[in-house]
Design an enzyme around this catalytic site. Structure first.
Site, PDB file in Angstrom:
ATOM      1  N   ASP A 219      58.209  68.617  18.227  1.00 57.63           N
ATOM      2  CA  ASP A 219      57.941  69.850  18.957  1.00 57.63           C
ATOM      3  C   ASP A 219      59.235  70.475  19.446  1.00 57.63           C
ATOM      4  O   ASP A 219      60.319  70.200  18.909  1.00 57.63           O
ATOM      5  CB  ASP A 219      56.990  69.557  20.131  1.00 57.63           C
ATOM      6  CG  ASP A 219      55.994  70.674  20.363  1.00 57.63           C
ATOM      7  OD1 ASP A 219      56.429  71.778  20.748  1.00 57.63           O
ATOM      8  OD2 ASP A 219      54.786  70.460  20.166  1.00 57.63           O
TER       9      ASP A 219
ATOM     10  N   HIS B  36      56.325  73.943  25.410  1.00 52.83           N
ATOM     11  CA  HIS B  36      55.302  73.641  24.416  1.00 52.83           C
ATOM     12  C   HIS B  36      55.121  72.138  24.236  1.00 52.83           C
ATOM     13  O   HIS B  36      54.005  71.609  24.298  1.00 52.83           O
ATOM     14  CB  HIS B  36      55.683  74.303  23.098  1.00 52.83           C
ATOM     15  CG  HIS B  36      54.584  74.396  22.100  1.00 52.83           C
ATOM     16  ND1 HIS B  36      54.358  73.427  21.162  1.00 52.83           N
ATOM     17  CD2 HIS B  36      53.645  75.359  21.873  1.00 52.83           C
ATOM     18  CE1 HIS B  36      53.331  73.780  20.397  1.00 52.83           C
ATOM     19  NE2 HIS B  36      52.879  74.948  20.800  1.00 52.83           N
TER      20      HIS B  36
ATOM     21  N   SER C 266      47.697  74.614  18.694  1.00 53.94           N
ATOM     22  CA  SER C 266      48.740  73.706  19.189  1.00 53.94           C
ATOM     23  C   SER C 266      48.200  72.757  20.245  1.00 53.94           C
ATOM     24  O   SER C 266      48.735  71.657  20.437  1.00 53.94           O
ATOM     25  CB  SER C 266      49.899  74.505  19.796  1.00 53.94           C
ATOM     26  OG  SER C 266      50.714  75.056  18.801  1.00 53.94           O
TER      27      SER C 266
END
Length: 560
Positions: free
Chosen positions: A70, A296, A467
């Site tokens: 990521d 994220h 995601s």
């Protein structure tokens, strides 16, 4: 992150924002952690996690390493520190490669988009632009493809697709970009007004909703800015995070607009300084897995394994997991070499599940990634990938990485592609942004308004996208392997698919108003369910049964 939809969709929303429309999307609230709940006991289309743990309560678990490829992870977060993987063969901070794996001081993982000088890649270009300009001189004057080799023909077709995407925007794209710029300028102005009116520089969507304006200017500013919070179900997000997300999206669209006439900047090469075209030049990067863009990856990691039952923030899905941080995803499109090496690093260091919440429309070095996927399969590692957020049918629209091998040798059996589901009370059972595919999306899992850890040490908030759905599946896969370590990746995939719970409810096909069955949008036609999964895993592990191609009748009934 909220700006993960098609440009045209965002532009439409931006128009409403720009005109300060008072019409707002009305969506009922779902509680924090709704994705873990059970339909029968809680009335929410979650994964029935408590029932799964109740089933497992007298069983022994083993530690499972889950790699998160990521943007980076906040390694200081209170809910993640206890679950971080630590390389047992590395002595932290001594500047030596103690375990001789080629990566110095890789204590919690590795950063493949960092430089040896400590700098890190934050933003990057888009693969369409990279492909278009890299092969432009070679293919722009080709009129007859009959003389091209098989490999050149493959590359030519990819280049033609990139050419159309990069140069085909026209006036419509220019108008959308202009609207986005004006929208952002208006948002900055309104945010400044509201910071002063509310009396603090940082406020959440809920703070804004509760705020009572005293002037017409404040009222207009509140109405305009609140549209983004409510329409995207991010009421817990702060104004600063919202504005940063919007600015990043605007910057990315400006880069795309420039790509028609200007080759993209080599953001990665200037920092990483490897020989990109040589796959054997693989020992680059640094050990800064937090870097400067950890939102994220921090959110994804919390969904999988935030420390359970510690009275802080949230509970992750899996209770005996170590998170390995592998940084390979910038603000822009990731590079195939970094993805392939990230997979190999994770496999070589003991990961049994790899979560990949990223994607792009081109893969010029796909063979490198395919070889890494095959390597993972040979070592018994399961790969879980987000389907994407373009409301597109990935049976016919390219989304990379994917399990279909470039050499046409077949399809990876150790791979799960995940679409995003929601709850009917909060926008629909299938997320309006989710990619889908009757052949290529294996299962749907909760990905709307998912509450998890975000950078800041003790901070939490909502995000949505495939995601977020992918780590829900990765967490359940890790839970299964923790209690049933004898299962192969193929068996875990089969368990997850065959225990997915079906429903008779009609859903809206993403990107349209068409009412369809969930079986029209995915292989299984079902939604992930941890309880049904561990029951089936237990049965298979003990040799009592083999996976069937049908769901449990009782579970089907429960979802009606």
């Amino acid at each position: 992150m909220i700006f993960q939809t098609k440009k045209s969709v965002l532009a439409s929303l931006a128009i409403g924002f720009w005109l300060a429309s008072s019409a707002q999307t009305s969506v009922n609230e779902v509680p924090k952690g709704w994705h873990l709940k059970d339909l029968n006991s809680d009335g929410l289309y979650g994964i029935s996690l408590d029932k799964a743990y109740d089933f497992l309560k007298n069983k022994k678990s083993n530690t499972v390493i889950v790699a998160v490829i990521d943007s980076g992870i906040d390694t200081l977060h209170e809910d993640l520190k206890p679950v971080l993987w630590t390389n047992p063969k590395e002595i932290p901070g001594n500047g030596k490669d103690d375990d001789k794996n080629g990566y110095v001081d890789d204590v919690h993982g590795w950063n493949f988009i960092g430089g040896k000088d400590g700098r890190n890649v934050k933003e990057d270009s888009y693969e369409a632009a990279r492909v278009y300009h890299k092969f432009k001189a070679k293919f722009e004057n080709v009129s007859d493809t009959a003389s091209l080799s098989k490999e050149d023909l493959y590359t030519y077709k990819m280049w033609k697709k990139a050419e159309k995407q990069v140069t085909g925007g026209g006036k419509e794209s220019g108008l959308e970009l202009l609207i986005l710029k004006r929208t952002f300028q208006a948002a900055v102005k309104n945010d400044t007004i509201l910071q002063k009116a509310i009396g603090k520089p940082t406020y959440s969507g809920r703070d804004l909703e509760a705020f009572t304006p005293t002037t017409d200017e404040q009222k207009k500013a509140k109405t305009s800015l609140l549209i983004f919070f409510t329409s995207n179900n991010v009421m817990d997000m702060t104004n600063t995070a919202l504005m940063d997300d919007f600015k990043n999206y605007l910057d990315s669209e400006e880069k795309k607009a420039e790509a028609a006439d200007k080759a993209p900047k080599d953001y990665r090469g200037e920092i990483v300084k490897d020989n990109y075209d040589d796959f054997n030049d693989r020992y680059y990067g640094n050990n800064d897995v937090m870097a400067n863009t950890p939102f994220h990856g921090t959110h994804v990691s919390g969904i999988i394994a935030a420390a359970r039952n510690n009275g802080k923030g949230i509970d992750g899905i899996a209770n005996n997991v170590k998170i390995m941080a592998v940084r390979a995803v910038p603000d822009g499109d990731e590079h195939d070499k970094d993805v392939a090496l990230a997979i190999r690093y994770a496999v070589d260091n003991g990961a049994k599940v790899i979560n990949m919440s990223f994607g792009k429309g081109f893969s010029p070095e796909k063979q490198w990634v395919d070889d890494a996927v095959k390597y993972a399969a040979s070592k018994g590692v399961l790969l879980v990938h987000a389907a994407g957020n373009d409301a597109a049918n990935v049976d016919s629209v390219e989304n990379y990485p994917n399990p279909l091998f470039k050499d046409e040798s077949g399809k990876a059996a150790n791979w799960i592609t995940v679409g995003a589901s929601g709850d009917p009370k909060a926008g629909g059972l299938v997320a309006s942004f989710s990619n889908y595919g009757k052949k290529e999306v294996d299962v749907f899992a909760p990905g709307v308004k998912i509450y998890s850890s975000i950078p800041g040490g003790n901070t939490y908030g909502d995000a949505q996208g495939t995601s977020m759905a992918s780590p829900v599946v990765a967490g359940v896969a890790a839970l299964i392997l923790s209690y049933y370590p004898n299962l192969t990746p193929q068996q875990v995939k089969s368990v997850i698919e065959n225990s997915a719970v079906k429903t008779d409810l009609k859903v809206v096909s993403p990107g349209s108003d068409e009412s369809v069955s969930l079986s029209d949008l995915s292989v299984t036609g079902g939604i992930l369910n941890a309880f049904e999964a561990v029951k089936l895993a237990d049965s298979i592990s003990s040799g009592k049964s083999q996976p069937a191609k049908a769901n449990q009748p009782k579970a089907q009934k429960a979802m009606k």
